[in-house]
Scaffold this active site. Sequence first.
Site, PDB file in Angstrom:
ATOM      1  CB  CYS A 107      -6.696   0.289   1.311  1.00  0.00           C
ATOM      2  SG  CYS A 107      -4.904   0.049   2.093  1.00  0.00           S
TER       3      CYS A 107
ATOM      4  N   GLY B 269       4.170   7.435   2.725  1.00  0.00           N
ATOM      5  CA  GLY B 269       4.931   5.969   3.629  1.00  0.00           C
ATOM      6  C   GLY B 269       4.437   4.940   2.370  1.00  0.00           C
TER       7      GLY B 269
ATOM      8  CB  ALA C 166      -1.029  -0.141   0.937  1.00  0.00           C
TER       9      ALA C 166
END
Length: 118
Positions: free
Chosen positions: A67, A49, A36
Site C-alpha cells: 500500500c 476489491g 486493504a
Amino acid sequence: RRRHSEGGKQAFSYCHHRLFLAGLTGVWNGEQKLAAIGLGASKWVTMHGFALNVTEDLSGFDQIVPCGIKEKSVGCLNRFAPEVTPKQVRKDLSDCFAEEFSLEMIPFEGTYAVEAGV
C-alpha cells in the site's frame, strides 16, 4: 468472534481491539495492517476489491511496499485470533455481505455465488 454494530452497520470482530489509523485506509490491529481496500479506474472501467490477511504466510509482502506504506507492517488475523480459519472468515464475510445488501448467498463449488433480489 463477536458481532457488533458501528454507525448502524453490523460487523464481525475477531480481534480484541481495533485501531483505525488517521489518514490510512484499511483495517488495522495495532500497527499492523490486516485488510486493504482498493478502487481504481482505467479506460472507463472501474475496479474494486479488498484483501484480508488471515493466515501466517506473509512472505509475498517482503518483495513490495504494501500500500506504499514503508513505516508500517502487514499482519494477519491468525496472530491475534489463532482459532480463526479461512473457511470461517469466508462464511462470516459472506453472511455479512448478504445481510448488508439483502442477498441470498448460494454455495457454489466450495465458495459462494450471489442471488440478487431476495
